[in-house]
Design an enzyme around this catalytic site. Sequence first.
Site, PDB file in Angstrom:
ATOM      1  CD  GLU A   1       2.326 -10.962 -60.977  1.00 36.68           C
ATOM      2  OE1 GLU A   1       2.173  -9.857 -60.442  1.00 36.68           O
ATOM      3  OE2 GLU A   1       2.415 -12.027 -60.362  1.00 36.68           O
TER       4      GLU A   1
ATOM      5  CB  CYS B   1       0.168  -3.007 -63.843  1.00 37.03           C
ATOM      6  SG  CYS B   1      -0.296  -3.778 -62.303  1.00 37.03           S
TER       7      CYS B   1
HETATM    8  P1  NAD Z   1      10.579  -2.088 -66.484  1.00 37.82           P
HETATM    9  O1  NAD Z   1      10.279  -3.284 -67.302  1.00 37.82           O
HETATM   10  O2  NAD Z   1      11.273  -0.961 -67.134  1.00 37.82           O
HETATM   11  O3  NAD Z   1      11.489  -2.499 -65.243  1.00 37.82           O
HETATM   12  C1  NAD Z   1      11.109  -3.514 -64.353  1.00 37.82           C
HETATM   13  C2  NAD Z   1      12.344  -4.145 -63.756  1.00 37.82           C
HETATM   14  O4  NAD Z   1      13.062  -4.829 -64.786  1.00 37.82           O
HETATM   15  C3  NAD Z   1      13.324  -3.154 -63.152  1.00 37.82           C
HETATM   16  O5  NAD Z   1      13.854  -3.691 -61.970  1.00 37.82           O
HETATM   17  C4  NAD Z   1      14.390  -3.052 -64.219  1.00 37.82           C
HETATM   18  O6  NAD Z   1      15.644  -2.691 -63.725  1.00 37.82           O
HETATM   19  C5  NAD Z   1      14.424  -4.475 -64.740  1.00 37.82           C
HETATM   20  N1  NAD Z   1      15.005  -4.642 -66.080  1.00 37.82           N
HETATM   21  C6  NAD Z   1      15.042  -3.746 -67.097  1.00 37.82           C
HETATM   22  N2  NAD Z   1      15.671  -4.283 -68.171  1.00 37.82           N
HETATM   23  C7  NAD Z   1      16.019  -5.535 -67.831  1.00 37.82           C
HETATM   24  C8  NAD Z   1      16.698  -6.596 -68.518  1.00 37.82           C
HETATM   25  N3  NAD Z   1      17.127  -6.459 -69.762  1.00 37.82           N
HETATM   26  N4  NAD Z   1      16.882  -7.763 -67.869  1.00 37.82           N
HETATM   27  C9  NAD Z   1      16.445  -7.927 -66.609  1.00 37.82           C
HETATM   28  N5  NAD Z   1      15.812  -6.957 -65.903  1.00 37.82           N
HETATM   29  C10 NAD Z   1      15.610  -5.783 -66.509  1.00 37.82           C
HETATM   30  O7  NAD Z   1       9.205  -1.626 -65.834  1.00 37.82           O
HETATM   31  P2  NAD Z   1       8.959  -0.386 -64.847  1.00 37.82           P
HETATM   32  O8  NAD Z   1       8.974   0.855 -65.642  1.00 37.82           O
HETATM   33  O9  NAD Z   1       9.823  -0.470 -63.654  1.00 37.82           O
HETATM   34  O10 NAD Z   1       7.486  -0.697 -64.334  1.00 37.82           O
HETATM   35  C11 NAD Z   1       6.346  -0.290 -65.007  1.00 37.82           C
HETATM   36  C12 NAD Z   1       5.755  -1.434 -65.810  1.00 37.82           C
HETATM   37  O11 NAD Z   1       5.456  -2.517 -64.953  1.00 37.82           O
HETATM   38  C13 NAD Z   1       4.445  -1.082 -66.479  1.00 37.82           C
HETATM   39  O12 NAD Z   1       4.408  -1.614 -67.775  1.00 37.82           O
HETATM   40  C14 NAD Z   1       3.400  -1.771 -65.601  1.00 37.82           C
HETATM   41  O13 NAD Z   1       2.195  -2.053 -66.263  1.00 37.82           O
HETATM   42  C15 NAD Z   1       4.127  -2.995 -65.186  1.00 37.82           C
HETATM   43  N6  NAD Z   1       3.563  -3.570 -63.961  1.00 37.82           N
HETATM   44  C16 NAD Z   1       2.822  -4.712 -64.022  1.00 37.82           C
HETATM   45  C17 NAD Z   1       2.245  -5.246 -62.874  1.00 37.82           C
HETATM   46  C18 NAD Z   1       1.398  -6.485 -62.904  1.00 37.82           C
HETATM   47  O14 NAD Z   1       1.105  -7.021 -61.839  1.00 37.82           O
HETATM   48  N7  NAD Z   1       0.986  -6.974 -64.050  1.00 37.82           N
HETATM   49  C19 NAD Z   1       2.434  -4.598 -61.658  1.00 37.82           C
HETATM   50  C20 NAD Z   1       3.200  -3.438 -61.629  1.00 37.82           C
HETATM   51  C21 NAD Z   1       3.773  -2.933 -62.777  1.00 37.82           C
END
Ligand code: NAD
Length: 491
Positions: free
Chosen positions: A263, A297
């Site tokens: 997501e 999001c």
């Molecule tokens: P992010 O992608 O930076 O991080 C999300 C998670 O992924 C964190 O736990 C991070 O440590 C991990 N991560 C980062 N690099 C990784 C890798 N290479 N391998 C595995 N894991 C890794 O996102 P964020 O800044 O924490 O959250 C904001 C984003 O999330 C926004 O784009 C938002 O739209 C999205 N979001 C989507 C939903 C939905 O339901 N569609 C809900 C909430 C947030």
Amino acid sequence: TGPGLFGSRRNSAGFDLTDEADLARIEAARAPHAATLFDARPRLAGPLAGGQRDEIRNPATGAPVGNVIPAAAPDVETALASARVWDAAPAERAEVLRRASDLYEAEFGPIFALLAREAGKSQADAVSELREAVDFLRYYADGAGTLSAPPRGVFTCISPWNFPLAIFTGQIAAALAAGNAVIAKPAEQTPLIATFAVDLMHRAGVPATALQLLPGDGPTVGAALTRDPRVNGVCFTGSTETALMIRRAMAEHLDPSAPLIAETGGLNAMIVDSTALPEQAVRDILASAFQSAGQRCSALRCLYLQEDIAGHVLPMLYGAMDELALGDPWALSTDVGPVIDAEAQAGIRAYVEAARAEGRVLKELAAPAAGTFIAPTVIRVAGIDRMEREIFGPVLHVATFKANEIDAVVDAVNATGYGLTFGLHTRIDDRVQQIVDRIRVGNTYVNRNQIGAVVGSQPFGGEGLSGTGPKAGGPEYLSRFTAHPATHSAP
Ligand code: NAD
């Protein structure tokens, strides 16, 4: 509340923030945790190695909230080696998850304190976040008994900081309800609430081998958990960029049948036509764009106003923005708290400065001097097709359209490739159906705000670059966590 899809399910009652008695209960339960230093560290079914201790600070005040010992490389190995599927009967798993949901509700004091102090959540946001977490636990508990297929095995659950309790819990609850072993990797910014939540789930009876927690960096700990062949599936919520990285890692290292349930981000639009009720539209624009400091999001990023009504709606919107209270979310009166950290603040600031240099800033509030605040801002944009990326903060873009351009607007929204939420304000019934039929997003909201989906009533999830489906909090979600799921197309 309501009968729900699985029988007699009820959503969590939560709190009424207009009720003096509820407010007094919240204040009394939070007060002992106003300055508590919380602890986060891996929860492993084996010995802990542990990395460098780090401090977590309150984004609004800079005050310490606690310490985290992140997972070191040997901890990832320990978690993978000791993970065991949860072989209890579905009814027993459901019972334990329900017990966890009751513990979450009982512990609302420290949970609200953590949501405000670690994640910068306003009290209204904290109330809805706790409700959502509780609802996920109960909804998936009810679903456990409906599954006929066995678990997949070990699930990696990777979550974002913007719903550090609800999304973190929802992923874990779904994977556990289906009987998987879970290794959870919370966001770097919010390990304290994650540790607190995992401890509640263990207290409720989830075995230590079925649920382990590995706080740590995405590119190290998170990445390691998406490229180990002992992992049988990944549940991810976060940015689209990270999801693509995870997909590549999985394709290279994991069994091809391992699912990625992702997501991700959105470029969400709302259309307000000239028949809309301006007062209602303004209230819903305000909530959609600025609640949670725009860090949802689902948040509204690009508002399309029909030209004939723009001169009426925009001054009302600016007036309503002036009423927003910015500040420390510990104060119950705060509407808009900080953005999550200095890095997020710097990125959004640079974006707003670039728009200012082009003369496109239409309205901006003043941000508190201390803390990582971004003041709610409105920026003129020619169209959503001119926006390169999701700006994850309280920044609303506004475009106008002429009466005969509404189809072109829908085309432009579809052409972004994202498809998470979409809002529509109109009083023309035919138009609702025409647009709903053509718009390609997961969740469409008509004549209301476009945030805050309710578990079991409004399953939530996006299409295209916004997610793989199936929708969280909906009847099809759990089957993806089992070994013989219904087939779903992954974009
Ligand atoms: P992010 O992608 O930076 O991080 C999300 C998670 O992924 C964190 O736990 C991070 O440590 C991990 N991560 C980062 N690099 C990784 C890798 N290479 N391998 C595995 N894991 C890794 O996102 P964020 O800044 O924490 O959250 C904001 C984003 O999330 C926004 O784009 C938002 O739209 C999205 N979001 C989507 C939903 C939905 O339901 N569609 C809900 C909430 C947030």
